[in-house]
Scaffold this motif. Structure first.
Motif, PDB file in Angstrom:
ATOM      1  N   ASN A  57      36.683  32.289  94.165  1.00 21.24           N
ATOM      2  CA  ASN A  57      38.135  32.150  94.292  1.00 21.24           C
ATOM      3  C   ASN A  57      38.689  31.400  93.088  1.00 21.24           C
ATOM      4  OD1 ASN A  57      37.190  31.757  97.523  1.00 21.24           O
ATOM      5  ND2 ASN A  57      38.860  33.190  97.126  1.00 21.24           N
ATOM      6  N   ASN A  79      32.920  30.556  97.467  1.00 21.01           N
ATOM      7  CA  ASN A  79      33.220  30.836  98.872  1.00 21.01           C
ATOM      8  C   ASN A  79      31.983  31.513  99.457  1.00 21.01           C
ATOM      9  OD1 ASN A  79      34.219  31.487 101.364  1.00 21.01           O
ATOM     10  ND2 ASN A  79      35.900  32.761 100.623  1.00 21.01           N
ATOM     11  N   GLU A 116      42.996  40.531  94.716  1.00 22.41           N
ATOM     12  CA  GLU A 116      43.544  39.711  95.796  1.00 22.41           C
ATOM     13  C   GLU A 116      42.764  39.953  97.078  1.00 22.41           C
ATOM     14  OE1 GLU A 116      47.849  38.768  96.364  1.00 22.41           O
ATOM     15  OE2 GLU A 116      48.106  40.412  94.929  1.00 22.41           O
ATOM     16  N   ASP A 117      42.467  38.862  97.813  1.00 15.09           N
ATOM     17  CA  ASP A 117      41.831  39.040  99.115  1.00 15.09           C
ATOM     18  C   ASP A 117      42.901  39.188 100.195  1.00 15.09           C
ATOM     19  OD1 ASP A 117      42.842  36.520  99.621  1.00 15.09           O
ATOM     20  OD2 ASP A 117      40.901  35.515  99.764  1.00 15.09           O
ATOM     21  N   GLU A 118      42.463  39.222 101.457  1.00 13.89           N
ATOM     22  CA  GLU A 118      43.404  39.460 102.555  1.00 13.89           C
ATOM     23  C   GLU A 118      44.408  38.327 102.740  1.00 13.89           C
ATOM     24  OE1 GLU A 118      39.478  37.784 103.994  1.00 13.89           O
ATOM     25  OE2 GLU A 118      40.169  39.400 102.677  1.00 13.89           O
ATOM     26  N   ASN A 119      44.104  37.162 102.130  1.00 16.83           N
ATOM     27  CA  ASN A 119      45.007  36.016 102.238  1.00 16.83           C
ATOM     28  C   ASN A 119      45.852  35.811 100.986  1.00 16.83           C
ATOM     29  OD1 ASN A 119      44.031  35.243 104.857  1.00 16.83           O
ATOM     30  ND2 ASN A 119      42.197  34.430 103.846  1.00 16.83           N
ATOM     31  N   GLY A 120      45.799  36.773 100.065  1.00 10.60           N
ATOM     32  CA  GLY A 120      46.596  36.671  98.854  1.00 10.60           C
ATOM     33  C   GLY A 120      45.993  35.782  97.770  1.00 10.60           C
ATOM     34  N   ARG A 121      44.738  35.321  97.968  1.00  9.32           N
ATOM     35  CA  ARG A 121      44.075  34.509  96.942  1.00  9.32           C
ATOM     36  C   ARG A 121      43.381  35.413  95.940  1.00  9.32           C
ATOM     37  NH1 ARG A 121      40.449  30.832 100.795  1.00  9.32           N
ATOM     38  NH2 ARG A 121      40.003  32.956 101.497  1.00  9.32           N
TER      39      ARG A 121
END
Length: 438
Positions: free
Chosen positions: A100, A88, A119-124
């Protein structure tokens, strides 16, 4: 000047011998160690440009069973057990990326790797570079008498006597898009076969973020260590000599204390010079012309705080280098003075100055002994690796090891005898041997 460079150990034969020795050392290590890791020697040792103790050994350890993929690369062709991450790059500075996790059925992720996921801000799930280094460092087995030092960037430095090693963990990476853009540039060098070989070697990511980024702990740097080794080996002698001389300028004249400029900066300058100019123009008679050109490009990089990375030009190697205005002005003025001095500028370099003073007979005699000592030492390392028994105990009764040790002792005594005859009072044979390997 080219004759002096050969005498000092920068000629093509000794460079090749050093490169071959470290490549063999890697092969022997990887053949004996059953771990999920592969050792690759990089930097000046792989290039054959430094003696045994002359500079740090840059060692890269590639974690097996993990692959990082550029967007658009099909993961289905990977072995089923391979853990895959996608690059990414859009949220990072050029040449850097977050990783990711790519979910693949049937893949079992080791607990240490699971502990390094965030975890990132999108839950990935992302692979944290900082946590991977901590996990590997906690399991790193030290050898006897080895000292471990504080982490420096992606490196976990160690030392053992006069031998200093920079150990860097890395992951394999497939980024055909980045490599295609590099390969398709209009250029004079390298030739098409070398371009193709570099592309097939792929790339790596190392656990270090962009300096100044608030997400450094999550970021990885994209690099091309094995490809760069191949590029450096395809330079001609004149280009190599310019590279070595510019490194001496940085180390012995500019003397950076916070790595504002490094030998890697110089390497990229040389690669750009080689790419942008016809190879026929690089010969012994043009050495000083190209040295001046290299100094000019180094001065420009310092003045503008800008130097494109050879493999990914969008990445500025001078970005966030920490160079203040006072230091910048001092270095620019120093390099300008050197450019105006012509060939006399070489007298600023201690190693070259000493070589000129001692040329021809003492220099030729000593460097013949020193190079033989270095080759014996490298041969001893590789033979000792072959003679390793259980628990990493070396079989000291091996005839080849004994012959190498015997000849090494003879060389030290020969040098010691001449030193005493010429007025030296240094009698520590171990110290003399180590000095010969610097």
């Amino acid at each position: 000047m080219c004759t002096l460079m050969n005498c000092l150990g920068y000629g093509p034969h000794i460079r090749q011998a050093r490169s071959d020795a470290y490549r063999e050392l890697d092969r022997l290590y990887n053949a004996r160690k059953p771990f999920n890791i592969m050792q690759i020697t990089t930097g000046s040792k792989a290039e054959g440009l430094t003696g045994v103790y002359e500079s740090d050994v840059d060692m890269m350890y590639v974690l097996k069973g993990i692959m990082c993929l550029e967007n658009g690369v099909d993961s289905d062709k990977l072995p089923r057990e391979t853990i895959a991450f996608t690059l990414n790059t859009g949220v990072c500075y050029h040449g850097h990326s977050r990783l990711n996790l790519l979910e693949r059925r049937g893949v079992m992720i080791p607990s240490k790797m699971l502990d390094s996921l965030c975890e990132d801000e999108n839950g990935r799930f992302l692979l944290s570079s900082a946590l991977v280094v901590d996990a590997v460092n906690s399991e790193w087995a030290s050898t006897p008498n080895e000292i471990r030092h504080e982490r420096a960037g992606p490196s976990m430095p160690t030392s053992k006597g006069p031998l200093h090693t920079d150990n860097v963990i890395s992951l394999r990476c497939r980024c055909p898009g980045i490599l295609s853009r590099w390969a398709e540039r209009t250029r004079h060098w390298p030739p098409p076969d070398i371009v193709h070989k570099v592309v097939t070697m792929g790339s790596f990511v190392t656990p270090v973020g962009f300096r100044g980024s608030e997400y450094q702990h999550l970021e990885w740097r994209i690099c091309f260590n094995t490809g760069e080794n191949e590029l450096m080996s395809s330079l001609n002698n004149t280009q190599v000599y310019i590279y070595v001389l510019l490194k001496m300028v940085v180390k012995d004249v500019l003397k950076p204390v916070k790595k504002e400029i490094t030998s890697y900066t110089v390497k990229n300058i040389i690669l750009w010079i080689a790419e942008n100019n016809p190879q026929a123009q690089f010969n012994e008679s043009s050495l000083f012309y190209w040295l001046r050109d290299g100094l000019e490009k180094l001065r420009t990089a310092i003045l503008k705080i800008e130097l494109p990375y050879y493999m990914i030009p969008e990445r500025n190697l001078m970005e966030a280098c920490g160079l203040d205005e006072g230091q910048k002005c001092t270095w620019v003025n120093t390099i300008t003075d050197m450019m105006n001095e012509g060939s006399n500028t070489l007298l600023r370099l201690p190693r070259i100055r000493k070589a000129i003073i001692s040329h021809p007979e003492p220099l030729v005699w000593y460097n013949k002994k020193r190079i033989e000592m270095e080759l014996l030492h490298l041969k001893f390392w590789n033979r000792a690796r072959q003679c390793n028994e259980e628990n990493d105990v070396v079989n000291g009764s091996d005839p080849m090891l004994q012959a190498i040790s015997s000849r090494t002792a003879e060389l030290v005594i020969e040098v010691h005898t001449r030193m005493n005859r010429e007025g030296s009072r240094l009698n520590d044979l171990t110290e003399i041997r180590e000095m010969m390997l610097i």
